[in-house]
Design a protein around this motif. Structure first.
Motif, PDB file in Angstrom:
ATOM      1  N   ALA A  28       0.930  -1.177   0.007  1.00  0.00           N
ATOM      2  CA  ALA A  28      -0.054  -0.072   0.146  1.00  0.00           C
ATOM      3  C   ALA A  28       0.857   1.273   0.106  1.00  0.00           C
ATOM      4  O   ALA A  28       0.180   2.251  -0.289  1.00  0.00           O
ATOM      5  N   GLU A  29       2.164   1.041   0.173  1.00  0.00           N
ATOM      6  CA  GLU A  29       2.945   2.469   0.292  1.00  0.00           C
ATOM      7  C   GLU A  29       3.097   3.073  -0.935  1.00  0.00           C
ATOM      8  O   GLU A  29       2.973   4.445  -0.722  1.00  0.00           O
ATOM      9  N   PRO A  30       3.077   2.529  -1.983  1.00  0.00           N
ATOM     10  CA  PRO A  30       3.114   3.397  -3.367  1.00  0.00           C
ATOM     11  C   PRO A  30       1.990   4.044  -3.596  1.00  0.00           C
ATOM     12  O   PRO A  30       1.754   4.916  -4.322  1.00  0.00           O
TER      13      PRO A  30
ATOM     14  N   ARG B 244     -10.713   2.205  -5.620  1.00  0.00           N
ATOM     15  CA  ARG B 244     -10.574   0.850  -6.598  1.00  0.00           C
ATOM     16  C   ARG B 244      -9.289   0.224  -6.398  1.00  0.00           C
ATOM     17  O   ARG B 244      -9.238  -1.060  -6.332  1.00  0.00           O
ATOM     18  N   LYS B 245      -8.095   0.912  -6.266  1.00  0.00           N
ATOM     19  CA  LYS B 245      -6.854   0.413  -6.170  1.00  0.00           C
ATOM     20  C   LYS B 245      -6.663  -0.279  -4.949  1.00  0.00           C
ATOM     21  O   LYS B 245      -6.352  -1.502  -4.648  1.00  0.00           O
TER      22      LYS B 245
END
Length: 386
Positions: free
Chosen positions: A272-274, A292-293
């Motif tokens: 999730a960091e990016p 959505r991502k």
């Protein structure tokens, strides 16, 4: 002849029978206890009076009459003493104070920012002391402390290896006994979670169940035939270190491709960091908002979680797999992916009667199970088992 000793043993056994009947089936009358146990009424009356005198049982008033005088009903006195349960996580300490029936009186939680033992221990002690300060007056006071930890624990309550805390050979049980002066039980956090769900949550009444604790790492508590399975040396349940990728990433445990590297909260946060998210709370808020991502990422984590669960199902053929700890909060976004992966990867006969559930106690499974360790140990002593 050791008649006196034999009589004392018989009394202990009969007292345990009477107390167990009240614990499981209260409210009960003396006559009902006699019927259920097979003990004669005079014996039951004498043992009940002992339990009343020891503040463990109370009379609640008249019950329904079956023709004669209304019977006096009996219940267990949960407020006779209190227990403390602690869930020592990788990034948190969670504690509860419960009565002897496991009802939560109060709780406490704090974040851990470092893993150094000299930093964590004072916070652990502070948590326990705050819970003791909140404890009402009672005949037995604090009967014990149970602590669930994310690592391998031996019979003496030493933490042999906790890779996500970077701890090894920490005599935690001895340290806690010396400080607080009450019985202390240390166990793996997932085992405590399994006990919590079996006693108070989604696992009640289920003989064969696997509890999967998904936090920074993954641990499992295995209950077979209603008993916690601990293996030959007491170290079973480290299924977070199943290899699901033959040449996968190195794990802190020394293995490669461990399941928890791909399906834990830590794996989720790394991926999730990016996307600009650094904690579970913000990720769940984004998913709730329709990002959505984030929803796709949670689905991929759910699929990886399902792959490991499929292996567990094929090995143990449980009735239920219960997903608990912090990632249980993501059930709305990982549940379908988990179930689909399990459906694709398990043998058809193994999944015929299988249920995949999320912990009824949510993040409280381990802390409630840890308190239950202290309560059950107290009952063993009261019933004459040591």
């Amino acid at each position: 002849m050791k008649t006196t000793g034999d009589l004392a043993l018989v009394k202990k056994i009969n007292t345990a029978i009477v107390l167990e009947a009240i614990l499981k089936n209260a409210p009960l009358s003396r006559a009902q206890i006699s019927e259920q146990s097979g003990l004669n009424k005079a014996t039951v009356s004498s043992l009940v009076q002992d339990l009343i005198d020891h503040h463990l049982v109370i009379e609640t008033g008249p019950g329904q009459s079956s023709g004669g005088r209304k019977p006096v009903m009996l219940i267990f006195r949960g407020s006779a003493g209190y227990a403390i349960g602690i869930d020592l996580g990788v990034n948190y300490i969670r504690g509860v104070l419960t009565d002897l029936e496991g009802t939560v009186i109060t709780g406490r939680e704090q974040t851990l920012k470092t893993h150094e033992l000299e930093d964590v221990l004072p916070k652990l002690n502070d948590c326990i002391e705050a819970l003791i300060a909140a404890m009402p007056q009672s005949p037995y006071g604090l009967v014990g402390i149970g602590i669930g930890v994310p690592g391998i624990v031996n019979d003496q309550g030493d933490i042999l290896f906790a890779p996500n805390l970077a701890w090894s050979h920490v005599p935690l049980e001895t340290m806690m006994k010396e400080r607080f002066g009450v019985p202390v039980t240390i166990d793996n956090e997932a085992n405590a979670g399994a006990q919590g769900e079996q006693k108070y949550g989604a696992g009640r009444g289920i003989s064969n169940q696997i509890y999967v604790s998904v936090g920074i790492g993954i641990g499992t508590g295995i209950i077979l035939g209603k008993e916690l399975y601990k293996g030959a040396s007491g170290f079973s349940g480290e299924l977070g270190h199943l290899s699901i990728e033959m040449n996968g990433r190195p794990c802190r445990c020394g293995n490669k491709g461990c399941w928890e590297l791909y399906a834990s909260e830590n794996a989720l946060l790394e991926q999730a960091e990016p996307l600009g998210y650094g904690d579970l709370e913000s990720l769940l808020a984004a998913a709730e908002g329709g990002d959505r991502k984030v929803i796709e990422l949670l689905g991929r984590i759910g699929e990886c979680l399902g792959i490991g669960i499929a292996n567990i199902v094929n090995v143990f053929n449980p009735e239920v797999v219960i997903i608990g700890n912090r990632m249980s909060r993501a059930k709305d976004w990982i549940g379908d992916a988990v179930r689909n992966a399990v459906s694709r990867r398990t043998l058809s006969y193994h999944r015929e009667r299988l249920q995949i559930l999320f912990a009824e106690l949510s993040e409280q499974s381990a802390v409630r199970g840890a308190a239950y360790y202290a309560i059950s140990r107290f009952f063993v002593k009261i019933k004459g088992g040591g």
